[in-house]
Scaffold this motif. Sequence first.
Motif, PDB file in Angstrom:
ATOM      1  N   ILE A 268      -4.754 -14.369 -17.638  1.00  0.00           N
ATOM      2  CA  ILE A 268      -5.083 -14.642 -18.772  1.00  0.00           C
ATOM      3  C   ILE A 268      -5.284 -16.004 -19.337  1.00  0.00           C
ATOM      4  O   ILE A 268      -6.116 -15.987 -20.550  1.00  0.00           O
ATOM      5  CB  ILE A 268      -3.900 -13.314 -19.976  1.00  0.00           C
ATOM      6  N   GLY A 269      -4.882 -16.570 -18.611  1.00  0.00           N
ATOM      7  CA  GLY A 269      -4.707 -18.320 -19.679  1.00  0.00           C
ATOM      8  C   GLY A 269      -6.136 -18.877 -20.056  1.00  0.00           C
ATOM      9  O   GLY A 269      -6.487 -19.011 -21.373  1.00  0.00           O
ATOM     10  N   GLN A 270      -7.503 -18.284 -18.933  1.00  0.00           N
ATOM     11  CA  GLN A 270      -8.269 -18.457 -19.113  1.00  0.00           C
ATOM     12  C   GLN A 270      -8.864 -17.918 -20.075  1.00  0.00           C
ATOM     13  O   GLN A 270      -9.993 -18.280 -20.463  1.00  0.00           O
ATOM     14  CB  GLN A 270      -8.818 -18.964 -17.844  1.00  0.00           C
ATOM     15  N   THR A 271      -8.687 -17.321 -20.744  1.00  0.00           N
ATOM     16  CA  THR A 271      -8.779 -16.256 -21.204  1.00  0.00           C
ATOM     17  C   THR A 271      -8.990 -16.079 -23.433  1.00  0.00           C
ATOM     18  O   THR A 271      -9.469 -15.963 -23.808  1.00  0.00           O
ATOM     19  CB  THR A 271      -8.762 -14.513 -21.050  1.00  0.00           C
ATOM     20  N   THR A 272      -7.693 -17.097 -23.395  1.00  0.00           N
ATOM     21  CA  THR A 272      -7.313 -16.647 -25.087  1.00  0.00           C
ATOM     22  C   THR A 272      -7.922 -18.515 -25.757  1.00  0.00           C
ATOM     23  O   THR A 272      -7.993 -18.210 -26.848  1.00  0.00           O
ATOM     24  CB  THR A 272      -6.065 -16.965 -24.329  1.00  0.00           C
ATOM     25  N   ALA A 273      -8.369 -18.884 -24.829  1.00  0.00           N
ATOM     26  CA  ALA A 273      -9.351 -20.211 -25.459  1.00  0.00           C
ATOM     27  C   ALA A 273      -9.861 -20.270 -26.538  1.00  0.00           C
ATOM     28  O   ALA A 273      -9.640 -21.250 -27.190  1.00  0.00           O
ATOM     29  CB  ALA A 273      -9.371 -21.571 -24.420  1.00  0.00           C
ATOM     30  N   TYR A 274     -10.821 -19.115 -26.990  1.00  0.00           N
ATOM     31  CA  TYR A 274     -11.671 -19.271 -28.044  1.00  0.00           C
ATOM     32  C   TYR A 274     -10.374 -18.502 -29.094  1.00  0.00           C
ATOM     33  O   TYR A 274     -10.664 -18.951 -30.168  1.00  0.00           O
ATOM     34  CB  TYR A 274     -12.828 -18.367 -27.624  1.00  0.00           C
ATOM     35  N   ASN A 275     -10.278 -17.196 -29.122  1.00  0.00           N
ATOM     36  CA  ASN A 275      -9.368 -16.425 -29.658  1.00  0.00           C
ATOM     37  C   ASN A 275      -8.587 -17.309 -30.503  1.00  0.00           C
ATOM     38  O   ASN A 275      -7.475 -16.752 -31.740  1.00  0.00           O
ATOM     39  CB  ASN A 275      -8.536 -15.224 -28.336  1.00  0.00           C
ATOM     40  N   ALA A 276      -7.819 -18.605 -29.357  1.00  0.00           N
ATOM     41  CA  ALA A 276      -6.521 -18.811 -30.218  1.00  0.00           C
ATOM     42  C   ALA A 276      -6.678 -20.483 -31.238  1.00  0.00           C
ATOM     43  O   ALA A 276      -5.974 -20.053 -32.204  1.00  0.00           O
ATOM     44  CB  ALA A 276      -5.942 -19.698 -29.224  1.00  0.00           C
ATOM     45  N   VAL A 277      -8.408 -20.477 -31.711  1.00  0.00           N
ATOM     46  CA  VAL A 277      -8.894 -21.206 -32.633  1.00  0.00           C
ATOM     47  C   VAL A 277     -10.146 -20.695 -33.482  1.00  0.00           C
ATOM     48  O   VAL A 277     -10.141 -21.233 -34.437  1.00  0.00           O
ATOM     49  CB  VAL A 277      -9.180 -22.729 -31.779  1.00  0.00           C
ATOM     50  N   VAL A 278     -10.087 -19.577 -33.226  1.00  0.00           N
ATOM     51  CA  VAL A 278     -10.723 -18.811 -33.842  1.00  0.00           C
ATOM     52  C   VAL A 278      -9.761 -17.196 -34.730  1.00  0.00           C
ATOM     53  O   VAL A 278     -10.275 -16.977 -35.869  1.00  0.00           O
ATOM     54  CB  VAL A 278     -11.579 -17.833 -33.031  1.00  0.00           C
ATOM     55  N   GLY A 279      -9.452 -17.083 -34.228  1.00  0.00           N
ATOM     56  CA  GLY A 279      -8.452 -16.222 -34.898  1.00  0.00           C
ATOM     57  C   GLY A 279      -8.841 -14.311 -34.277  1.00  0.00           C
ATOM     58  O   GLY A 279      -9.866 -14.837 -33.300  1.00  0.00           O
ATOM     59  N   ASN A 280      -8.271 -13.192 -35.498  1.00  0.00           N
ATOM     60  CA  ASN A 280      -8.205 -11.951 -35.043  1.00  0.00           C
ATOM     61  C   ASN A 280     -10.184 -11.428 -34.994  1.00  0.00           C
ATOM     62  O   ASN A 280     -10.533 -11.905 -36.373  1.00  0.00           O
ATOM     63  CB  ASN A 280      -7.963 -11.328 -34.828  1.00  0.00           C
ATOM     64  N   SER A 281     -10.954 -11.444 -34.058  1.00  0.00           N
ATOM     65  CA  SER A 281     -12.346 -11.300 -34.219  1.00  0.00           C
ATOM     66  C   SER A 281     -12.740  -9.812 -34.191  1.00  0.00           C
ATOM     67  O   SER A 281     -13.750  -9.367 -34.099  1.00  0.00           O
ATOM     68  CB  SER A 281     -13.209 -12.127 -33.708  1.00  0.00           C
ATOM     69  N   TYR A 282     -12.157  -9.265 -34.470  1.00  0.00           N
ATOM     70  CA  TYR A 282     -11.286  -7.480 -34.209  1.00  0.00           C
ATOM     71  C   TYR A 282     -12.579  -7.041 -32.965  1.00  0.00           C
ATOM     72  O   TYR A 282     -12.286  -7.875 -31.609  1.00  0.00           O
ATOM     73  CB  TYR A 282     -12.155  -7.156 -35.839  1.00  0.00           C
TER      74      TYR A 282
END
Length: 391
Positions: A268-282
């Motif tokens: 999962i490591g490379q899937t989280t970079a954008y979500n970590a700085v954008v937040g929950n985009s549902y």
Amino acid sequence: MSSDSAIGIHDLSFSTTEFVLPHTALAGHNGVEIGKYHLGIGQRSMSVAAADEDIVTLGATAAEPLIARHGTDRIRTVVFATESSIDQAKSAGVYVHSLLGLPSATRVVELKQACYGATAALQFAIGLVHRDPEQQVLVIASDISKYELDSPGEATQGAAAVAMLVGADPALVRVEGLSGLFTADVMDFWRPNYRESALVDGQESITAYLQAVEGTWKDYTEQGGRPLEEFSAFCYHQPFTKMAHKAHRHLLNTSGYDTDEGDIQRAIGQTTAYNAVVGNSYTASVYLGLAALVDQADDLTGRSIGFLSYGSGCVAEFFAGQVVPGYRDHLRTTEHREAIDRRRTLDYAAYRELHERSFPADGGDHPTPAQSTGPFRLAALRGHKRIYERR
Ligand code: CAA
């Protein structure tokens, strides 16, 4: 066409908001130890919509580059998935259709089932392309997540839109026909029509999500799906990035595998970079995970990716996709990073003011302050109608 014919995601683009609030600012206000945000839930910052941004402007901004690259000739359907809908009757997709100048010979519809909506849209799109492989479907997932100020959910807010062009012989990811499905009637997270912010039972929602992981994987396996070790990466719905970690650990655990930290990070490591700085985009969140993965990974050609889409309430689906040879020529990595880096940082007071803003419901003429700098803006609410502008 046979059920194995290549249909999937031909192109993908995302947009996010004008503003960003770092979690350090939130922690400064509420006195929470920053480690809880950075490590405990795995979030660094959250996208915050300007007064003149909404799910329509985000959706149109995400979809415009797809139209610029591929034109509109083959698009006969637009499916707009959201759980932060702006109207009970009219699809937000109709505004996007208008802003992008799509042909009148198009069907447009809005879909809802919490954060699962975009996956339903993708699956329905694949069905339409099966019927006529000449056609493409524009799937837009757009959401602004909002919890009450000073509630536990506040730190998991965010906003983004993902646009995907779904078609035959896709250039990015071929989606396999087999899915694992799961539905259960639970009240973990919901938003009654009279509320702007969501209601949530936080711990119940985590439990419900993990049960859905188990349920979809069980069904996927019983349907004859791929064994776990064939997957190179897993894109999970990420209400906060630590949830992807919890979900994968649970999947390994319940499938009888060791829950080795290195294995979880590789998956999962490379899937989280954008979500970590954008937040929950549902609805957009799983596909932001895919964007982060393909934008960062060395070479995924021919690799299988697992997708776990979860929508509270709850409905979930697990399916597999294969990354198509040559996919790297079609990525939008620079534009995606720019969408994140261009956001302007808010201080806590300015964030709070935006959070507390709501449109008057009197049917008067209410122009919105010109705050955003993207290609589309919500100019006013006039006579109960939303007025959009292209810059
Ligand atoms: N340093 C490091 N870690 C710390 C820490 C510190 N100083 N302080 C706390 N932590 C850790 C905790 O140990 C905990 O980790 P684990 O979960 O691994 O035990 C983590 O930080 C969070 O702490 P709490 O559980 O105490 O946090 P909370 O109760 O205040 O809120 C939450 C957490 C329930 C997720 C809350 O943010 C929330 O309600 N979020 C909205 C609901 C949500 O996102 N649910 C997810 C599933 S539902 C879904 O997926 C659909 C959807 O999009 C909403």
